[in-house]
Design a protein around this motif. Structure first.
Motif, PDB file in Angstrom:
ATOM      1  N   MET A   1       0.848  -1.203   0.000  1.00  0.00           N
ATOM      2  CA  MET A   1       0.000   0.000   0.000  1.00  0.00           C
ATOM      3  C   MET A   1       0.876   1.243   0.000  1.00  0.00           C
ATOM      4  O   MET A   1       1.865   1.317   0.704  1.00  0.00           O
ATOM      5  N   ASN A   2       0.535   2.183  -0.836  1.00  0.00           N
ATOM      6  CA  ASN A   2       1.309   3.420  -0.877  1.00  0.00           C
ATOM      7  C   ASN A   2       0.621   4.512  -0.071  1.00  0.00           C
ATOM      8  O   ASN A   2      -0.594   4.682  -0.131  1.00  0.00           O
ATOM      9  N   ILE A   3       1.449   5.241   0.667  1.00  0.00           N
ATOM     10  CA  ILE A   3       0.924   6.327   1.486  1.00  0.00           C
ATOM     11  C   ILE A   3       1.171   7.630   0.739  1.00  0.00           C
ATOM     12  O   ILE A   3       2.298   7.930   0.342  1.00  0.00           O
ATOM     13  N   ALA A   4       0.116   8.405   0.542  1.00  0.00           N
ATOM     14  CA  ALA A   4       0.257   9.623  -0.259  1.00  0.00           C
ATOM     15  C   ALA A   4       1.006  10.696   0.513  1.00  0.00           C
ATOM     16  O   ALA A   4       1.953  11.294   0.024  1.00  0.00           O
ATOM     17  N   ASP A   5       0.582  10.984   1.737  1.00  0.00           N
ATOM     18  CA  ASP A   5       1.236  12.063   2.482  1.00  0.00           C
ATOM     19  C   ASP A   5       1.126  11.774   3.980  1.00  0.00           C
ATOM     20  O   ASP A   5       0.610  10.742   4.409  1.00  0.00           O
ATOM     21  N   ASN A   6       1.615  12.685   4.776  1.00  0.00           N
ATOM     22  CA  ASN A   6       1.641  12.484   6.211  1.00  0.00           C
ATOM     23  C   ASN A   6       0.238  12.471   6.807  1.00  0.00           C
ATOM     24  O   ASN A   6      -0.009  11.797   7.804  1.00  0.00           O
ATOM     25  N   GLN A   7      -0.696  13.220   6.191  1.00  0.00           N
ATOM     26  CA  GLN A   7      -2.080  13.188   6.654  1.00  0.00           C
ATOM     27  C   GLN A   7      -2.621  11.766   6.597  1.00  0.00           C
ATOM     28  O   GLN A   7      -3.217  11.263   7.541  1.00  0.00           O
ATOM     29  N   LYS A  40       5.876  -3.078  13.134  1.00  0.00           N
ATOM     30  CA  LYS A  40       5.486  -4.223  12.302  1.00  0.00           C
ATOM     31  C   LYS A  40       4.457  -3.808  11.252  1.00  0.00           C
ATOM     32  O   LYS A  40       4.545  -4.189  10.082  1.00  0.00           O
ATOM     33  N   TYR A  41       3.502  -2.958  11.676  1.00  0.00           N
ATOM     34  CA  TYR A  41       2.465  -2.507  10.749  1.00  0.00           C
ATOM     35  C   TYR A  41       3.068  -1.644   9.640  1.00  0.00           C
ATOM     36  O   TYR A  41       2.743  -1.797   8.465  1.00  0.00           O
ATOM     37  N   LEU A  42       4.014  -0.741  10.039  1.00  0.00           N
ATOM     38  CA  LEU A  42       4.666   0.107   9.042  1.00  0.00           C
ATOM     39  C   LEU A  42       5.403  -0.743   8.024  1.00  0.00           C
ATOM     40  O   LEU A  42       5.356  -0.489   6.827  1.00  0.00           O
ATOM     41  N   LYS A  43       6.087  -1.783   8.506  1.00  0.00           N
ATOM     42  CA  LYS A  43       6.902  -2.581   7.588  1.00  0.00           C
ATOM     43  C   LYS A  43       6.040  -3.464   6.690  1.00  0.00           C
ATOM     44  O   LYS A  43       6.225  -3.506   5.477  1.00  0.00           O
ATOM     45  N   GLU A  44       5.059  -4.126   7.298  1.00  0.00           N
ATOM     46  CA  GLU A  44       4.370  -5.179   6.551  1.00  0.00           C
ATOM     47  C   GLU A  44       3.145  -4.684   5.807  1.00  0.00           C
ATOM     48  O   GLU A  44       2.744  -5.285   4.813  1.00  0.00           O
ATOM     49  N   SER A  45       2.529  -3.575   6.277  1.00  0.00           N
ATOM     50  CA  SER A  45       1.301  -3.138   5.614  1.00  0.00           C
ATOM     51  C   SER A  45       1.469  -1.838   4.849  1.00  0.00           C
ATOM     52  O   SER A  45       0.799  -1.621   3.845  1.00  0.00           O
ATOM     53  N   LEU A  46       2.336  -0.935   5.328  1.00  0.00           N
ATOM     54  CA  LEU A  46       2.420   0.376   4.693  1.00  0.00           C
ATOM     55  C   LEU A  46       3.649   0.528   3.799  1.00  0.00           C
ATOM     56  O   LEU A  46       3.877   1.583   3.239  1.00  0.00           O
ATOM     57  N   GLY A  47       4.490  -0.513   3.663  1.00  0.00           N
ATOM     58  CA  GLY A  47       5.607  -0.461   2.730  1.00  0.00           C
ATOM     59  C   GLY A  47       6.842   0.259   3.243  1.00  0.00           C
ATOM     60  O   GLY A  47       7.749   0.539   2.461  1.00  0.00           O
ATOM     61  N   TYR A  48       6.912   0.557   4.540  1.00  0.00           N
ATOM     62  CA  TYR A  48       8.143   1.144   5.100  1.00  0.00           C
ATOM     63  C   TYR A  48       9.099  -0.008   5.413  1.00  0.00           C
ATOM     64  O   TYR A  48       9.098  -0.560   6.491  1.00  0.00           O
ATOM     65  N   GLU A  49       9.921  -0.365   4.404  1.00  0.00           N
ATOM     66  CA  GLU A  49      10.610  -1.649   4.479  1.00  0.00           C
ATOM     67  C   GLU A  49      12.065  -1.532   4.898  1.00  0.00           C
ATOM     68  O   GLU A  49      12.722  -2.535   5.118  1.00  0.00           O
ATOM     69  N   PHE A  72      10.780   2.694   0.022  1.00  0.00           N
ATOM     70  CA  PHE A  72      11.381   2.942  -1.285  1.00  0.00           C
ATOM     71  C   PHE A  72      10.312   3.173  -2.351  1.00  0.00           C
ATOM     72  O   PHE A  72      10.518   3.932  -3.280  1.00  0.00           O
ATOM     73  N   GLN A  73       9.162   2.507  -2.211  1.00  0.00           N
ATOM     74  CA  GLN A  73       8.136   2.574  -3.246  1.00  0.00           C
ATOM     75  C   GLN A  73       7.659   4.009  -3.469  1.00  0.00           C
ATOM     76  O   GLN A  73       7.646   4.498  -4.589  1.00  0.00           O
ATOM     77  N   ASN A  74       7.271   4.679  -2.366  1.00  0.00           N
ATOM     78  CA  ASN A  74       6.762   6.042  -2.534  1.00  0.00           C
ATOM     79  C   ASN A  74       7.735   7.079  -2.001  1.00  0.00           C
ATOM     80  O   ASN A  74       7.375   8.206  -1.750  1.00  0.00           O
TER      81      ASN A  74
END
Lengths: 149, 200
Positions: A1-7, A40-49, A72-74
């Motif tokens: 999942m890509n996160i658009a912005d900090n909001q 864990k949520y940041l790494k596995e669900s939001l793409g912060y790898e 890296f994705q976004n």
């Protein structure tokens, strides 16, 4: 999942972990209790790898740990800030999520004396075994200051 | 069909001529030629060089200092500058950096030394063969420099190894290092075998 912005990041974390999380821009302040689950949520669900770095700051009343995690994705960065107590600081280790956290957590342990629970090999890394004290703490005494300047 | 071959034992006229030349030269070269002496003046031929044992030994020692490759920090780069063509310490007979302390007699201490590295430097110094000398190069090697009260830095190489020459600077320019080497050469020239077998 890509996160658009900090909001969007803020609202994601709010819905999953409740109100205890404060987001200032890319800084996210969290409590020790929710720390592992948020990472864990940041790494596995939001793409912060990618865990870029771990460091600590010695404030007057508490230690603050800073984790810089990148997606890296976004091309996004988030910094987790975590307060822990001064007397016997213990925080959970992230070495089961990122292998690279082992060395960085050992460095923080070496220079600040913050313990990481469940770390597989927590011992000094830069200084030698038998060194007294933790030199990056503000209350660490060096020679010339010991002698009253 | 048979191919005609020359018989192996036959000798041609050219081969006979070549063999005759070789035999002549061999017969006329049984004794070595004398070395040319015309360039020597007659006065030098009759002279004898006189010196003392001290002067000869010290001359040999000071003109062939061999540094060991053991550098801990950034002063190394000034040493590299000094050792390459522009400043050229080969003029002093010391351009060969030995990778083994057994073959070296000069330890140039360039740079900050941490307590974690100190046992290795002490071991290198002890492995070097006598006689041996030490140059402390730069502020960190002299006193620890700006790190002198740090928790991890040795406040001067003289806590670990005996230092012969201190070269100040942060970092010292190659000219300063050359001046230090010149001082060390003067120091070596004052040694005497009467005092002891080694330098001190």
């Amino acid at each position: 999942m890509n996160i658009a912005d900090n909001q969007e990041l803020s609202s994601h974390l709010r819905t999953h972990f409740g109100e205890g999380i404060i987001v200032h821009g890319e800084y996210v302040e969290i409590t020790i209790g929710k720390f592992e689950r948020v990472a864990k949520y940041l790494k596995e669900s939001l793409g912060y790898e990618f865990l870029s770095m771990i460091t600590a700051i010695d404030y007057i009343d508490y230690f603050e740990l800073v984790y810089r995690i990148e997606a890296f994705q976004n091309k996004a960065t988030v910094q987790l800030k975590l307060k822990c107590e001064k007397v016997k600081p213990v925080v959970p280790s992230l070495s089961h999520l990122w292998y690279g956290a082992r060395l960085q957590e050992r460095e923080v342990y070496d220079l600040f004396g913050i313990e990481f629970s469940n770390h597989p090999n927590l011992k000094r890394i830069v200084l030698w075994e038998g060194f007294q004290g933790y030199p990056l703490r503000k209350d660490f005494k060096v020679k010339s200051y010991d002698a009253g300047n | 069909m048979e191919i005609e071959r020359e018989p192996l034992t036959s000798s041609t006229e050219i081969e006979n001529h070549e063999g005759a030349i070789i035999e002549d030269l061999r017969a006329s070269s049984q004794n070595p030629l004398s070395d040319p002496t015309e360039w020597l003046e007659k006065t030098i031929e009759r002279n004898i060089l006189l010196t003392t044992v001290d002067a000869a030994i010290n001359w040999a020692r000071k003109t062939s200092l061999w540094p060991v490759t053991a550098f801990t920090a950034c002063c190394t780069f000034e040493f590299i500058g000094a050792s390459s063509s522009r400043f050229d310490i080969a003029r002093f007979g010391m351009e060969v950096l030995r990778a083994s302390p057994r073959q070296a007699d000069l330890l140039v201490c360039g740079g900050t030394l941490t307590w974690k590295m100190a046992p290795q430097i002490k071991r290198l110094y002890e492995q070097m063969a006598e006689p041996k000398w030490v140059i402390a190069m730069g502020a960190c090697a002299i006193s620890g420099g700006i790190f002198h009260d740090s928790y991890s830095v040795v406040p001067g190489y003289n806590h670990i190894v005996p230092v012969d020459v201190y070269v100040p600077g942060c970092p010292p320019r190659p000219e300063t290092l050359l001046a230090g080497i010149e001082n060390l050469r003067r120091k070596i020239a004052q040694n005497s075998i009467k005092k002891s077998g080694t330098k001190r």
